[in-house]
Write a protein that holds these residues in place. Structure first.
Motif, PDB file in Angstrom:
ATOM      1  N   GLN A 241     -59.034  47.424  22.376  1.00 14.17           N
ATOM      2  CA  GLN A 241     -57.656  47.579  21.932  1.00 14.17           C
ATOM      3  C   GLN A 241     -56.802  46.439  22.491  1.00 14.17           C
ATOM      4  O   GLN A 241     -56.914  46.076  23.656  1.00 14.17           O
ATOM      5  CB  GLN A 241     -57.102  48.926  22.387  1.00 14.17           C
ATOM      6  N   GLY A 242     -55.969  45.884  21.630  1.00 15.09           N
ATOM      7  CA  GLY A 242     -55.055  44.832  22.063  1.00 15.09           C
ATOM      8  C   GLY A 242     -55.582  43.425  21.916  1.00 15.09           C
ATOM      9  O   GLY A 242     -54.817  42.461  22.050  1.00 15.09           O
ATOM     10  N   THR A 243     -56.877  43.269  21.632  1.00 15.23           N
ATOM     11  CA  THR A 243     -57.439  41.919  21.529  1.00 15.23           C
ATOM     12  C   THR A 243     -56.846  41.156  20.351  1.00 15.23           C
ATOM     13  O   THR A 243     -56.622  39.937  20.432  1.00 15.23           O
ATOM     14  CB  THR A 243     -58.969  41.977  21.400  1.00 15.23           C
ATOM     15  N   ALA A 244     -56.558  41.858  19.261  1.00 17.10           N
ATOM     16  CA  ALA A 244     -56.016  41.169  18.089  1.00 17.10           C
ATOM     17  C   ALA A 244     -54.698  40.468  18.407  1.00 17.10           C
ATOM     18  O   ALA A 244     -54.465  39.333  17.969  1.00 17.10           O
ATOM     19  CB  ALA A 244     -55.833  42.154  16.940  1.00 17.10           C
ATOM     20  N   ASP A 245     -53.831  41.102  19.174  1.00 17.47           N
ATOM     21  CA  ASP A 245     -52.564  40.460  19.524  1.00 17.47           C
ATOM     22  C   ASP A 245     -52.778  39.264  20.442  1.00 17.47           C
ATOM     23  O   ASP A 245     -52.094  38.232  20.316  1.00 17.47           O
ATOM     24  CB  ASP A 245     -51.629  41.472  20.183  1.00 17.47           C
ATOM     25  N   LYS A 246     -53.732  39.374  21.352  1.00 18.10           N
ATOM     26  CA  LYS A 246     -54.069  38.221  22.189  1.00 18.10           C
ATOM     27  C   LYS A 246     -54.571  37.069  21.329  1.00 18.10           C
ATOM     28  O   LYS A 246     -54.255  35.903  21.572  1.00 18.10           O
ATOM     29  CB  LYS A 246     -55.129  38.604  23.225  1.00 18.10           C
ATOM     30  N   VAL A 256     -58.413  32.092  12.002  1.00 19.58           N
ATOM     31  CA  VAL A 256     -58.964  33.373  11.557  1.00 19.58           C
ATOM     32  C   VAL A 256     -59.348  34.212  12.767  1.00 19.58           C
ATOM     33  O   VAL A 256     -60.022  33.732  13.688  1.00 19.58           O
ATOM     34  CB  VAL A 256     -60.216  33.174  10.672  1.00 19.58           C
ATOM     35  N   TYR A 257     -58.913  35.474  12.759  1.00 16.71           N
ATOM     36  CA  TYR A 257     -59.377  36.478  13.719  1.00 16.71           C
ATOM     37  C   TYR A 257     -60.276  37.443  12.963  1.00 16.71           C
ATOM     38  O   TYR A 257     -59.876  38.015  11.949  1.00 16.71           O
ATOM     39  CB  TYR A 257     -58.206  37.237  14.326  1.00 16.71           C
ATOM     40  N   ILE A 258     -61.509  37.615  13.445  1.00 21.38           N
ATOM     41  CA  ILE A 258     -62.425  38.560  12.814  1.00 21.38           C
ATOM     42  C   ILE A 258     -62.884  39.584  13.838  1.00 21.38           C
ATOM     43  O   ILE A 258     -63.277  39.240  14.962  1.00 21.38           O
ATOM     44  CB  ILE A 258     -63.620  37.854  12.138  1.00 21.38           C
ATOM     45  N   LEU A 259     -62.796  40.848  13.468  1.00 21.41           N
ATOM     46  CA  LEU A 259     -63.085  41.975  14.354  1.00 21.41           C
ATOM     47  C   LEU A 259     -64.365  42.670  13.934  1.00 21.41           C
ATOM     48  O   LEU A 259     -64.526  43.051  12.764  1.00 21.41           O
ATOM     49  CB  LEU A 259     -61.926  42.976  14.296  1.00 21.41           C
ATOM     50  N   LEU A 260     -65.276  42.850  14.888  1.00 22.32           N
ATOM     51  CA  LEU A 260     -66.441  43.704  14.701  1.00 22.32           C
ATOM     52  C   LEU A 260     -66.072  45.079  15.222  1.00 22.32           C
ATOM     53  O   LEU A 260     -65.932  45.272  16.434  1.00 22.32           O
ATOM     54  CB  LEU A 260     -67.644  43.146  15.459  1.00 22.32           C
ATOM     55  N   PRO A 261     -65.886  46.078  14.355  1.00 19.28           N
ATOM     56  CA  PRO A 261     -65.464  47.402  14.832  1.00 19.28           C
ATOM     57  C   PRO A 261     -66.479  47.982  15.813  1.00 19.28           C
ATOM     58  O   PRO A 261     -67.688  47.793  15.670  1.00 19.28           O
ATOM     59  CB  PRO A 261     -65.398  48.228  13.545  1.00 19.28           C
ATOM     60  N   SER A 262     -65.972  48.708  16.799  1.00 18.91           N
ATOM     61  CA  SER A 262     -66.850  49.277  17.817  1.00 18.91           C
ATOM     62  C   SER A 262     -66.232  50.548  18.355  1.00 18.91           C
ATOM     63  O   SER A 262     -65.107  50.919  18.009  1.00 18.91           O
ATOM     64  CB  SER A 262     -67.068  48.280  18.959  1.00 18.91           C
ATOM     65  N   ALA A 263     -66.968  51.178  19.252  1.00 19.52           N
ATOM     66  CA  ALA A 263     -66.470  52.381  19.897  1.00 19.52           C
ATOM     67  C   ALA A 263     -65.346  52.077  20.876  1.00 19.52           C
ATOM     68  O   ALA A 263     -64.746  53.006  21.428  1.00 19.52           O
ATOM     69  CB  ALA A 263     -67.617  53.086  20.620  1.00 19.52           C
ATOM     70  N   ASN A 264     -65.048  50.802  21.108  1.00 18.91           N
ATOM     71  CA  ASN A 264     -63.989  50.432  22.045  1.00 18.91           C
ATOM     72  C   ASN A 264     -62.592  50.620  21.476  1.00 18.91           C
ATOM     73  O   ASN A 264     -61.611  50.475  22.200  1.00 18.91           O
ATOM     74  CB  ASN A 264     -64.171  48.981  22.499  1.00 18.91           C
ATOM     75  N   GLY A 265     -62.486  50.906  20.181  1.00 15.89           N
ATOM     76  CA  GLY A 265     -61.206  51.304  19.614  1.00 15.89           C
ATOM     77  C   GLY A 265     -60.297  50.187  19.151  1.00 15.89           C
ATOM     78  O   GLY A 265     -59.129  50.434  18.813  1.00 15.89           O
ATOM     79  N   GLY A 266     -60.777  48.970  19.109  1.00 18.47           N
ATOM     80  CA  GLY A 266     -59.948  47.862  18.669  1.00 18.47           C
ATOM     81  C   GLY A 266     -59.643  47.922  17.186  1.00 18.47           C
ATOM     82  O   GLY A 266     -60.447  48.436  16.394  1.00 18.47           O
ATOM     83  N   LEU A 268     -57.214  45.701  13.867  1.00 15.02           N
ATOM     84  CA  LEU A 268     -56.397  44.544  13.520  1.00 15.02           C
ATOM     85  C   LEU A 268     -54.971  44.792  14.002  1.00 15.02           C
ATOM     86  O   LEU A 268     -54.527  45.935  14.128  1.00 15.02           O
ATOM     87  CB  LEU A 268     -56.416  44.305  12.014  1.00 15.02           C
ATOM     88  N   SER A 269     -54.260  43.725  14.266  1.00 10.74           N
ATOM     89  CA  SER A 269     -52.890  43.869  14.743  1.00 10.74           C
ATOM     90  C   SER A 269     -51.947  44.204  13.596  1.00 10.74           C
ATOM     91  O   SER A 269     -52.061  43.634  12.498  1.00 10.74           O
ATOM     92  CB  SER A 269     -52.435  42.579  15.420  1.00 10.74           C
ATOM     93  N   PRO A 270     -50.970  45.098  13.838  1.00 12.88           N
ATOM     94  CA  PRO A 270     -49.927  45.319  12.828  1.00 12.88           C
ATOM     95  C   PRO A 270     -48.972  44.128  12.735  1.00 12.88           C
ATOM     96  O   PRO A 270     -48.209  44.014  11.773  1.00 12.88           O
ATOM     97  CB  PRO A 270     -49.213  46.575  13.327  1.00 12.88           C
ATOM     98  N   ASN A 271     -49.034  43.260  13.729  1.00 16.21           N
ATOM     99  CA  ASN A 271     -48.197  42.068  13.722  1.00 16.21           C
ATOM    100  C   ASN A 271     -48.863  40.980  12.878  1.00 16.21           C
ATOM    101  O   ASN A 271     -50.067  41.016  12.621  1.00 16.21           O
ATOM    102  CB  ASN A 271     -47.973  41.573  15.153  1.00 16.21           C
TER     103      ASN A 271
END
Length: 345
Positions: A241-246, A256-266, A268-271
């Motif tokens: 969580q929060g990595t997208a804003d960083k 480009v920011y690309i997210l691999l969904p995981s159990a960590n709960g991250g 995409l940023s609403p920003n």
């Protein structure tokens, strides 16, 4: 000749004689956790599966433990329905029978993403397998399909192969997907700056694989070391969580920011940030073309394998414990059959 236990009954599958039963690690359908992993059992008399028309039956030599395998059994079966029956998806082995619509042949040496890989025999769709790298034995080959395909497809979605040089941040370089992504970004797609986080012996490992900037994540946060608008790609294979804003802060326009969904709960940023794209990768899509591409990269020496620890099939719960403990360098593998060559009649 097919090696079978003297007590194993034989059946004919698509014209090929195979044992009727096999050893298989099976899940009960209810969640569990280590160290006992009470929902996992070794069934020495599991029925050997029969391939459908578009599948192959594979005599499995090796497999590996991926986060998705844990997600399917750990409380509360995060992101997936609790697994029931034989588990595992990575496999490398020898084709012993094929469906009528399958383009592979008996005795082909393959790697695949299939179902029920923690067993002597497993099935895979022929569209989700390819010949394994000729330069690799079965043991390392069985550790690659999931992480290799995930890293390759995530980088493809960021635009790789890139027309111009890109600086690439890989959130964690020392795990399975990460150590593949470091090599792909640096040695295959030509990034001159690959930035990642690791610790302990992982620092030397990722440096040897092509990382140019390595942050010890026990000492500082990876993103705290990066200036505003300084990188082109953030490959988030941790999904906190929060990595997208960083990531948005450090990405320059066109990034480009690309997210691999995981159990960590991250998420995409609403920003938003002008000129920056956010992508939720979703799930890896196994396919023959990408597996063939990976095999070619191994055979030409562009990629190499790493393995932290191997466990015998009967010790798969111990492999799960080692994976869930974290701080894994590269992969945890499961040796189903140790021999590297098989002939089936």
């Amino acid at each position: 000749m097919l090696r079978v236990a003297l007590f194993a009954p034989l059946v004919v599958v698509n014209g090929v004689t195979v044992p009727a039963t096999m050893n298989a690690v099976q899940a009960s359908g209810t969640p569990c956790s280590g160290p006992d992993w009470s929902c996992l059992t070794m069934n020495p008399n599991a029925p050997v599966p029969t391939p459908s028309s578009d599948e192959a039956l594979i005599h499995v030599s090796s497999s590996s433990v991926n986060p998705v395998d844990l997600d399917r059994v750990e409380p509360f079966c995060v992101n997936f329905e609790c697994a029931s029956g034989t588990i595992g998806q990575d496999m490398a082995g020898t084709v012993v029978a094929v469906g009528e619509s399958c383009g592979f042949s008996v005795n082909d040496q393959v790697w695949a993403v299939g179902s029920g890989a923690f067993a002597d025999y497993a099935v895979a769709k022929c569209s989700q397998m390819s010949a394994k790298p000729s330069s690799l034995a079965f043991m390392p080959s069985g550790a690659i399909p999931t992480v290799g395909l995930t890293a390759l497809q995530m980088l493809y979605q960021t635009g790789a192969p890139w027309a111009t040089d890109k600086s690439v941040v890989i959130a964690s370089g020392q795990g399975g997907t990460g150590y593949m992504a470091v090599q792909l970004a640096s040695k295959v797609f030509g990034s001159s700056r690959v930035i990642t986080a690791a610790t302990g012996p992982g620092i030397g490992m990722v440096s040897s694989l092509g990382a140019t900037d390595v942050v010890d994540y026990h000492q500082e946060d990876l993103f705290d070391t990066l200036a505003n608008n300084s990188v082109d790609v953030v490959f988030d294979n941790l999904g906190f969580q929060g990595t997208a804003d960083k990531a948005l802060r450090v990405l320059r326009s066109g990034g480009v920011y690309i997210l691999l969904p995981s159990a960590n709960g991250g998420t995409l940023s609403p920003n938003t940030k002008t000129g920056v794209t956010q992508i939720n990768f979703g799930l890896m899509q196994p396919n023959t073309a990408d597996l063939e591409a990976l095999a070619g990269l191994f055979d030409q020496g562009s990629l190499t394998t790493k393995n932290m620890q191997s466990f015998n099939l009967v010790d798969t719960p111990l492999a799960f414990s080692r994976k869930s403990d974290g701080h894994v360098l590269s992969k945890i593998t499961v040796a189903v059959t140790l021999q590297d060559t098989h002939e089936f009649v």
